[in-house]
Design a protein around this motif. Sequence first.
Motif, mmCIF file in Angstrom:
data_model
loop_
_atom_site.group_PDB
_atom_site.id
_atom_site.type_symbol
_atom_site.label_atom_id
_atom_site.label_comp_id
_atom_site.label_asym_id
_atom_site.label_seq_id
_atom_site.Cartn_x
_atom_site.Cartn_y
_atom_site.Cartn_z
ATOM 1 N N GLY A 149 13.199 -2.102 5.819
ATOM 2 C CA GLY A 149 12.426 -3.297 5.501
ATOM 3 C C GLY A 149 10.928 -3.095 5.631
ATOM 4 N N PHE A 150 10.503 -1.842 5.585
ATOM 5 C CA PHE A 150 9.082 -1.487 5.740
ATOM 6 C C PHE A 150 8.508 -2.056 7.030
ATOM 7 N N ASP A 151 9.268 -1.934 8.107
ATOM 8 C CA ASP A 151 8.775 -2.350 9.418
ATOM 9 C C ASP A 151 7.967 -1.193 10.004
ATOM 10 N N PRO A 152 6.635 -1.301 10.006
ATOM 11 C CA PRO A 152 5.829 -0.173 10.487
ATOM 12 C C PRO A 152 6.080 0.166 11.949
ATOM 13 N N ARG A 174 12.297 -0.460 -5.756
ATOM 14 C CA ARG A 174 11.719 -1.151 -4.598
ATOM 15 C C ARG A 174 12.773 -1.589 -3.584
ATOM 16 N N GLU A 175 13.867 -2.149 -4.026
ATOM 17 C CA GLU A 175 14.894 -2.584 -3.068
ATOM 18 C C GLU A 175 15.520 -1.392 -2.352
ATOM 19 N N ASN A 176 15.665 -0.262 -3.045
ATOM 20 C CA ASN A 176 16.161 0.957 -2.389
ATOM 21 C C ASN A 176 15.163 1.435 -1.338
ATOM 22 N N PHE A 177 13.873 1.380 -1.671
ATOM 23 C CA PHE A 177 12.831 1.736 -0.702
ATOM 24 C C PHE A 177 12.921 0.831 0.519
ATOM 25 N N LEU A 212 0.837 -1.202 0.000
ATOM 26 C CA LEU A 212 0.000 0.000 0.000
ATOM 27 C C LEU A 212 0.875 1.257 0.000
ATOM 28 N N ILE A 213 1.956 1.234 0.768
ATOM 29 C CA ILE A 213 2.871 2.377 0.813
ATOM 30 C C ILE A 213 3.511 2.592 -0.555
ATOM 31 N N LEU A 214 3.978 1.518 -1.172
ATOM 32 C CA LEU A 214 4.598 1.652 -2.493
ATOM 33 C C LEU A 214 3.597 2.148 -3.528
ATOM 34 N N ASP A 215 2.357 1.686 -3.446
ATOM 35 C CA ASP A 215 1.334 2.193 -4.364
ATOM 36 C C ASP A 215 1.084 3.678 -4.120
ATOM 37 N N GLY A 216 1.173 4.124 -2.890
ATOM 38 C CA GLY A 216 1.047 5.550 -2.594
ATOM 39 C C GLY A 216 2.196 6.350 -3.184
ATOM 40 N N PHE A 217 3.408 5.811 -3.107
ATOM 41 C CA PHE A 217 4.563 6.481 -3.708
ATOM 42 C C PHE A 217 4.431 6.534 -5.227
ATOM 43 N N GLN A 218 3.715 5.582 -5.801
ATOM 44 C CA GLN A 218 3.566 5.539 -7.246
ATOM 45 C C GLN A 218 2.667 6.656 -7.772
ATOM 46 N N ALA A 219 1.820 7.218 -6.935
ATOM 47 C CA ALA A 219 0.872 8.254 -7.385
ATOM 48 C C ALA A 219 1.588 9.296 -8.243
ATOM 49 N N GLY A 220 1.105 9.468 -9.468
ATOM 50 C CA GLY A 220 1.696 10.422 -10.395
ATOM 51 C C GLY A 220 2.884 9.892 -11.174
ATOM 52 N N LEU A 221 3.271 8.662 -10.897
ATOM 53 C CA LEU A 221 4.419 8.042 -11.569
ATOM 54 C C LEU A 221 3.981 6.712 -12.170
ATOM 55 N N SER A 222 4.879 6.074 -12.881
ATOM 56 C CA SER A 222 4.568 4.741 -13.415
ATOM 57 C C SER A 222 5.012 3.684 -12.408
#
Length: 189
Positions: A62-65, A53-56, A35-45
């Motif tokens: 490690g996307f540990d909330p 993704r690996e850099n993110f 969901l976070i990555l899809d939010g970052f995608q807003a306005g981008l491909s």
Amino acid sequence: MERCGWVGSEQIYLDYHDTEWGVPEYDSRALWEKLILDGFQAGLSWITILKKRENFRAAFEGFDPDVIAGWGEAEVQRLLADPGIVRHRGKIEATIGNARAWQKIEADRGFDRFLWDYVGGAPIQNSFVTLAEVPAETPLSKQISKDLKKAGFRFCGPTIVYAFMQAVGMVNDHLVTCPRHDAVKALAR
């Protein structure tokens, strides 16, 4: 039979389509990451995010909330200086807030159950023949978006939520002409 027409020809995209997209995901933390990555995608491909993704994952621990929920301005500044990710203050700050919102939902009933309850625990099986038939959003994605925002999430509009639902297998939107349609359908619980 041929793959869904949105895939393109880059290997990273082919691999994503053939192994991940549409596969039902039931892990709370993995659902949050997507969901976070899809939010970052807003306005981008999506390919832009997929390549980063690996850099993110490295930049966001490690996307540990549970880790991200404790972050503040120092971490925002560190991330804004990281060329390996999308450097957007609003999206970075939203990720921190979304981690806190995730914690509340996770403690209350589980983020996985929160999401999967919308579809009765099983993916919606669509039977689209062409990409033109696939919606950008649905009444259900609008409702989930509204409920996520009410819970404190940001960057989760109905279009982002529908793309997320497709990616995590809450809906099977592989075209019926794609070999992954039946394969993904067979993975439903």
